[in-house]
Design an enzyme around this catalytic site. Structure first.
Site, PDB file in Angstrom:
ATOM      1  N   ASP A   1      43.526 116.411  22.080  1.00  0.00           N
ATOM      2  CA  ASP A   1      43.022 115.253  22.813  1.00  0.00           C
ATOM      3  C   ASP A   1      42.143 115.742  23.962  1.00  0.00           C
ATOM      4  O   ASP A   1      42.514 116.677  24.681  1.00  0.00           O
ATOM      5  CB  ASP A   1      44.176 114.406  23.349  1.00  0.00           C
ATOM      6  CG  ASP A   1      43.707 113.057  23.865  1.00  0.00           C
ATOM      7  OD1 ASP A   1      43.550 112.922  25.081  1.00  0.00           O
ATOM      8  OD2 ASP A   1      43.481 112.153  23.048  1.00  0.00           O
TER       9      ASP A   1
ATOM     10  N   GLU B   1      38.958 109.949  20.978  1.00  0.00           N
ATOM     11  CA  GLU B   1      38.702 111.316  21.439  1.00  0.00           C
ATOM     12  C   GLU B   1      39.768 112.293  20.935  1.00  0.00           C
ATOM     13  O   GLU B   1      39.942 113.376  21.493  1.00  0.00           O
ATOM     14  CB  GLU B   1      38.651 111.344  22.975  1.00  0.00           C
ATOM     15  CG  GLU B   1      39.969 111.024  23.673  1.00  0.00           C
ATOM     16  CD  GLU B   1      40.141 109.531  23.954  1.00  0.00           C
ATOM     17  OE1 GLU B   1      40.905 109.192  24.881  1.00  0.00           O
ATOM     18  OE2 GLU B   1      39.520 108.715  23.251  1.00  0.00           O
TER      19      GLU B   1
END
Length: 437
Positions: free
Chosen positions: A298, A341
């Site tokens: 992440d 993301e």
């Protein structure tokens, strides 16, 4: 009934959502409009939306608005919108009018890449000496080439939007509808007329025998079939034509498959391919008694980065991260954009120590990359399942192992973030008190 934050849902949707007025102005748009087109919110709502429409699409768009003004909903209308950089993106709209308030509630899907693939496929179809057409699962003709016009004595304007049964003799239409439903129930490339003669019908009602080759394709808006029609009176040349056609269709299918399997922004595997390969690797590692590891990645504080530098800069950052990660994984690994993301890597035949070593290397590569605007970092969570001969004898669905690996990798990722971010942690390093059951 619980209260939900629908405004938040509206703003976070990956689809382009808006509320417009019959006066021709946007009243409310979500962030996806800014992300796709590049314009700021104020620029999009301060002038009539027709100003953003491609000049060649203005007339059709005006006609569609007139229909909405009459209370007729819009389903799958396409036009092109101008971006900040001067390019145009192709949008497919669904819109519903509200007469009482004069409001239009609309959803737009950005289909530029899909339309480019379809255009390339169209060029292949149009150049083919064999009659070819594209038909949707409802039997509606969507595309025909010049050879179809010549074979059936129809113009393409006469055929597009009509039922495929217009080209089938009246006595065979019910049977053809049944055959079409059966085909879409189990679509696969096959020659529908193999071993028996089919009959087609020209515009003047004359019937003639044909051979029909069928090739299914799946696009984002549904299933289609590409039909190649050969007049059996041209049997002498049919074999050569079909050979050429098969090669063209194979190439077109490869392009369509790539589109369906790849994340458009990063060019990595998408979530669907990730899920398929995940279960395949679980079965394989279980069969050969090896370890399977998973990394969940992440980007730290990515929302703040997006908010500060804009969605276009955010997209470029996502592409850079994807490229840096892709250079470090093996050919046997599966690197995918998991969502937003977040990225994921499936690591077959990889021990916990090797998985953690790779995770730390990825974390350091992102950390030390010379970022232009602001340094970005990632947090990584790793997990591993080690299969033994004893495991192979246990009957457990792949989804259970998949759920376990994902859960443990998520816990490790959470621990990485809660411990300060910009680090990589394996699930085995987390103390029992921090593990969820």
């Amino acid at each position: 009934m619980p209260k939900y934050n629908f405004e938040r849902f509206f703003d976070l949707s990956p689809d382009m959502l808006c509320i417009a007025g019959l006066d021709g102005f946007f009243k409310c748009i979500n962030h996806s409009f800014q992300r796709v087109l590049g314009w700021k919110f104020e620029e999009l709502i301060s002038q009539p939306f027709i100003k953003f429409v491609h000049p060649d699409d203005v007339a059709a768009t005006v006609r569609e608005i007139e229909k909405l003004d009459k209370g007729i909903s819009t389903i799958s209308f396409q036009n092109r919108y101008r971006c900040l950089d001067g390019t145009y993106r192709c949008l497919r709209w669904t819109a519903f009018p509200e007469k009482e308030t004069g409001s239009l509630f609309a959803v737009a899907h950005e289909i530029t890449d899909l339309m480019e693939v379809i255009e390339r496929l169209y060029l292949v179809v149009e150049a083919s000496p064999t009659a070819m057409m594209t038909v949707d699962r409802n039997g509606t003709i969507r595309l025909v080439n010049q050879a179809v016009e010549q074979l059936f004595n129809y113009s393409r304007d006469d055929l597009i939007g009509e039922s495929i049964e217009i080209l089938v003799p009246t006595s065979s239409r019910v049977r053809h509808q049944q055959d079409r439903a059966t085909f879409f129930g189990n679509p696969q490339m096959r020659s529908m007329g193999a071993g028996r003669h089919l009959k087609a019908m020209r515009r003047d009602g004359s019937e003639f025998p044909v051979e029909v080759g069928l090739n299914p394709v799946r696009l984002s808006d549904g299933e289609y079939v590409i039909a190649a029609i050969v007049d059996l009176t041209l049997q002498k040349n049919a074999e050569e034509k079909l050979t050429t056609l098969a090669k063209d269709l194979e190439e077109a299918n490869k392009k369509l498959l790539q589109l369906a399997s790849t994340d458009r922004l990063t060019a990595l595997c998408n979530r669907r391919v990730f899920d398929e390969r995940f279960e395949t690797q679980i079965r394989l590692m279980k069969r050969i008694s090896r370890s399977l590891s998973l990394l969940m990645i992440d980007i730290d504080y990515f929302k703040q980065y997006n908010d500060r530098y804009g969605h276009l800069a955010g997209d470029e950052a996502l592409k850079t991260v994807a490229s840096l990660l892709a250079k470090q994984v093996r050919a046997s690994d599966t690197l995918a954009r998991y969502g937003g993301e977040e990225f994921a890597v499936i690591l077959p035949d990889t021990t916990p120590s090797d998985a953690l070593q790779l995770a730390k290397r990825l974390q350091m590569i992102i950390h030390h990359h010379p970022w232009e605007k602001k340094r970005l970092t990632i947090s990584v969570g790793a997990s591993t399942l080690t299969f033994t001969e004893k495991t192979e004898k246990i009957t457990v669905a792949e989804v259970a192992y998949k759920t376990k690996l994902l859960s443990e990798a998520d816990q490790a990722l959470y621990h990485s973030k809660s411990s300060g971010r910009d680090r990589a942690i394996h699930f085995s390093e987390i103390g029992d008190s921090n593990k969820s059951t």
